[in-house]
Design a protein around this motif. Structure first.
Motif, mmCIF file in Angstrom:
data_model
loop_
_atom_site.group_PDB
_atom_site.id
_atom_site.type_symbol
_atom_site.label_atom_id
_atom_site.label_comp_id
_atom_site.label_asym_id
_atom_site.label_seq_id
_atom_site.Cartn_x
_atom_site.Cartn_y
_atom_site.Cartn_z
ATOM 1 N N PRO A 1 -6.833 -2.785 7.559
ATOM 2 C CA PRO A 1 -5.553 -2.201 7.135
ATOM 3 C C PRO A 1 -4.571 -3.186 6.517
ATOM 4 O O PRO A 1 -3.770 -2.785 5.660
ATOM 5 N N ARG A 2 -4.610 -4.467 6.906
ATOM 6 C CA ARG A 2 -3.644 -5.430 6.373
ATOM 7 C C ARG A 2 -4.122 -6.096 5.089
ATOM 8 O O ARG A 2 -3.379 -6.863 4.466
ATOM 9 N N GLU B 1 -1.874 -2.439 0.439
ATOM 10 C CA GLU B 1 -2.543 -2.617 1.723
ATOM 11 C C GLU B 1 -3.280 -1.334 2.108
ATOM 12 O O GLU B 1 -2.744 -0.230 1.985
ATOM 13 N N GLY C 1 -4.019 -0.006 4.848
ATOM 14 C CA GLY C 1 -3.497 0.761 5.967
ATOM 15 C C GLY C 1 -2.521 1.850 5.581
ATOM 16 O O GLY C 1 -2.282 2.762 6.381
ATOM 17 N N THR D 1 -5.546 -5.757 1.106
ATOM 18 C CA THR D 1 -5.394 -4.817 -0.001
ATOM 19 C C THR D 1 -6.718 -4.103 -0.291
ATOM 20 O O THR D 1 -7.776 -4.502 0.224
#
Length: 240
Positions: A88-89, A137, A139, A91
């Motif tokens: 999630p963090r 990102e 997420g 790209t």
């Protein structure tokens, strides 16, 4: 390519798979159907070395039972889990880069200079929305976008066979159609697919063969046309 015989799988003392037998040939799409809890996802995890199992799982003649998941992936099997395991963090583009690194490791082990079948342009061409959000990102993507990303990241690993667990779950109809076209593209490039799916319309429209699971065993094997015409199997093992 993939041959499974007398496969049993366990979660602790719970015996989930009971003598599963089937195979997936080169360039073939095989649909693995069944109700929730029938053993479909456990079958995928058993192939990928993620659950305790016994029996024979052969990939191009090589035994897989007892190998670690990363070793199985390096042999050329890809796995797209139902829970969309994106980072999630990172790209969108960074997630795809991770898949590409896995492919490079496998190719270097196999033969120097070998190149994968897929590029970033291929991924962004199939799913333009990912190109638009390549620096976002992962997420914060929608569920449909995360599903696209998971599929593409696995494909960047250049598998010869890809196991996909419920790729259309929770997706809008237009995205479902995109995923179906994506799977046809895989076949056209020689990638075999084991498709775990509940939507019969999609699964039967793109598959070469269909398998139905019930209570941890294969209860039907045949063509999509045969399954469409078998009202008993559909009612007993598929319809809610």
């Amino acid at each position: 390519m993939l041959q499974i015989d007398n496969l049993h799988a366990f979660y602790g003392k719970s015996h989930v798979l009971h003598g599963v037998r089937f195979e997936v040939g080169e360039g073939e799409i095989v649909a693995l159907l069944g109700r929730n809890g029938s053993g479909r996802s456990t079958t995928a995890k058993a192939v990928m070395g993620m659950v305790e199992c016994t029996g024979d799982v052969l990939w191009k003649g090589q035994p897989l039972v007892g190998r670690k998941p990363y070793e199985i992936a390096h042999l050329g099997l890809g796995y797209v889990p139902e829970n969309r395991d994106i980072f999630p963090r990172l790209t969108v583009h960074q997630n795809l880069m991770l898949g590409q690194k896995g492919a490079r490791a496998r190719k270097q082990a196999a033969s120097a200079g070998a190149r994968g079948r897929w590029s970033f342009d291929d991924m962004y061409g199939m799913f333009p929305r990912l190109k638009e959000r390549q620096h976002t990102e992962a997420g914060v993507l929608s569920g449909g976008e995360q599903q696209m990303l998971t599929l593409c990241r696995t494909l960047m690993g250049d598998p010869s066979l890809i196991i996909i667990d419920e790729p259309t779950e929770g997706l809008a109809p237009k995205i479902v159609e995109l995923v179906a076209e994506y799977l046809k593209t895989l076949k056209s490039r020689g990638v075999s697919v084991l498709l775990i799916e509940q939507k019969l319309t999609i699964a039967l429209s793109i598959s070469d063969r269909a398998l139905v699971m019930g209570h941890g065993s294969i209860v039907f094997q045949g063509t999509p046309e045969t399954l469409r015409g078998d009202a008993y199997i559909r009612k007993e093992w598929l319809e809610v």
